[in-house]
Design an enzyme around this catalytic site. Structure first.
Site, PDB file in Angstrom:
ATOM      1  N   ARG A 145       0.854  -1.184   0.000  1.00 51.55           N
ATOM      2  CA  ARG A 145       0.000   0.000   0.000  1.00 51.55           C
ATOM      3  C   ARG A 145       0.890   1.235   0.000  1.00 51.55           C
ATOM      4  O   ARG A 145       1.119   1.846   1.043  1.00 51.55           O
ATOM      5  CB  ARG A 145      -0.925  -0.041   1.215  1.00 51.55           C
ATOM      6  CG  ARG A 145      -2.009  -1.119   1.080  1.00 51.55           C
ATOM      7  CD  ARG A 145      -2.686  -1.411   2.380  1.00 51.55           C
ATOM      8  NE  ARG A 145      -1.727  -1.989   3.332  1.00 51.55           N
ATOM      9  CZ  ARG A 145      -1.994  -2.293   4.590  1.00 51.55           C
ATOM     10  NH1 ARG A 145      -3.191  -2.068   5.070  1.00 51.55           N
ATOM     11  NH2 ARG A 145      -1.070  -2.805   5.378  1.00 51.55           N
ATOM     12  N   ASP A 171       2.340   4.944  -0.311  1.00 55.09           N
ATOM     13  CA  ASP A 171       1.798   6.234   0.123  1.00 55.09           C
ATOM     14  C   ASP A 171       1.652   7.217  -1.030  1.00 55.09           C
ATOM     15  O   ASP A 171       2.183   6.996  -2.119  1.00 55.09           O
ATOM     16  CB  ASP A 171       2.742   6.866   1.166  1.00 55.09           C
ATOM     17  CG  ASP A 171       2.536   6.247   2.538  1.00 55.09           C
ATOM     18  OD1 ASP A 171       1.391   5.872   2.856  1.00 55.09           O
ATOM     19  OD2 ASP A 171       3.532   6.137   3.285  1.00 55.09           O
ATOM     20  N   ARG A 194      11.423   5.200   4.094  1.00 56.64           N
ATOM     21  CA  ARG A 194      11.667   6.641   4.041  1.00 56.64           C
ATOM     22  C   ARG A 194      12.382   7.151   5.296  1.00 56.64           C
ATOM     23  O   ARG A 194      13.187   8.087   5.218  1.00 56.64           O
ATOM     24  CB  ARG A 194      10.353   7.385   3.804  1.00 56.64           C
ATOM     25  CG  ARG A 194       9.839   7.172   2.370  1.00 56.64           C
ATOM     26  CD  ARG A 194       8.383   7.542   2.202  1.00 56.64           C
ATOM     27  NE  ARG A 194       8.146   8.934   2.585  1.00 56.64           N
ATOM     28  CZ  ARG A 194       6.924   9.463   2.719  1.00 56.64           C
ATOM     29  NH1 ARG A 194       5.845   8.711   2.506  1.00 56.64           N
ATOM     30  NH2 ARG A 194       6.790  10.722   3.059  1.00 56.64           N
TER      31      ARG A 194
END
Lengths: 253, 253
Positions: free
Chosen positions: B51, B53, B206
């Protein structure tokens, strides 16, 4: 004072490097940004190393301009490292970026002093389009043989009459050019064609790529390139590859 | 019939993979395109492997969906190679492209059957922005030491509590994950960070990149990563790197 700029751009939305009366050009966009910095105190004329066509990109275009206004020279002479930032701030979202600026001698000329120009052309060779490479590559769906393309490309090296490999629209000038190096290689689905010459004819790289594509598809033998150099007829060469796969990568002086 | 899709997308204009009530998602865009092909005869629910972002890209997202309508199954069962083209034609200019489609067994599940997920993160490490890499890389102006970043990254390999490396918003689930491989390398101005794991925590890649960036700038020693794995506090890790440098590259089953 003469200043040399190193420039990257996304050519997608421009009519090309060269200033035009009605359409946005890369040259004019930068000229306006520079004039704004200099408070419109002087005219700025940018001389580019290569007059790239509409849609063609650059990773390393070079251009120069002159300033004669002494106040501006005094202000920027020892501050040239900050000039790219200042120019870029005046053309945000233009798709154009000045990478570096330096003072050069009076004898420098971005176009006439260049001794070698390097271009690369990117082909995405797979059945599906690529959103991430949109307007950055030429998508060829059928399988290309990049080794055969490279074999064919080698016949182009040297000093030849490239009349078959230039736009038939502009046929006045000398059709002779010297290709110093050309190579074709693949990494995964991307085929890169790198070409180097002191100077190129109009559309020369794109017609070379269009011709190598036909050979990569098996429609012609590699030796067909030799025939084209001999019979010199544009109509027998391949199609002009689209502009968005082409990158002006580097200029040597 | 269960169908597996391989998907590339430019995440720039989407709220992410997952369907949302008010904003455009990648999942919903593809679902609508598939339903259109099937003349809205059945509901389609896509299950994605990851999923991603808002703003995150994919070169190799995988998703599956099921069809129970026998007429549709009969029509497409021996025609699956043409399905990507048909879906893509129904979402032109979406920035999403189906690369391949194949039938899979009932036991396949894009999310739960994945044994390895691969991500890459691209940093453009130079003082100037890049129009050609706009929304495709994180531009870090100060010089990064990619070798030191790679040294630091190696401490992350293995099974650890990654609480310091996940979004503090979602802290309910198990913070343990196993990083199988990670490497940092440079080619010219582009630093690539490749990370592989069976699964990741929210924002894990990230935050790893944001932390490695601090180390690459010399603000922290490589061993600082070990400390973070021990004290497990998000506040001591680096910033969350922006989404547009991140690519979901591959899923293994």
């Amino acid at each position: 004072m003469k200043i040399k700029l190193l420039i990257e751009y996304d050519g997608t939305k421009y009519s090309g490097w060269q200033k035009q009366k009605t359409q946005p050009s890369i040259q004019e966009t930068i000229e306006i940004a520079i004039k704004t910095i200099f408070a419109n105190l002087c005219e700025i004329t940018l001389h580019g190393a290569g007059r790239t066509d509409a849609g063609v990109h650059a990773l390393g275009q070079v251009a120069h301009f002159e300033i004669s206004d002494q106040a501006i020279i005094n202000k920027w002479k020892h501050n040239l490292k900050k000039l790219p930032l200042a120019i870029n701030a005046n053309m945000l979202d233009s798709g154009i970026c000045i990478l570096a600026a330096e003072e050069v001698s009076d004898s420098f000329h971005a176009r006439f002093a260049a001794i070698m120009r390097h271009y690369q052309y990117l082909i995405l060779n797979r059945s599906a389009d690529s959103p991430l490479y949109n307007k950055r590559v030429w998508n060829i769906h059928s399988k290309l043989d990049e080794k055969i393309m490279n074999t064919a490309a080698q016949f182009l090296i040297g000093h030849h009459n490239f009349n078959a490999f230039r736009s038939s629209q502009f046929s006045a000038s000398n059709p002779h050019r010297t290709i110093s190096d050309i190579k074709v290689y693949r990494k995964d689905d991307i085929i890169t064609i790198e070409v180097s010459a002191k100077s190129f004819l109009h559309n020369q790289v794109r017609i070379i790529v269009g011709t190598l594509k036909e050979i990569g598809l098996g429609k012609k033998e590699p030796e067909y390139v030799k025939l084209l150099l001999q019979n010199r007829e544009r109509i027998h060469a391949g199609p002009t590859a689209p502009p968005y796969g082409l990158y002006f990568t580097k200029v040597e002086y």
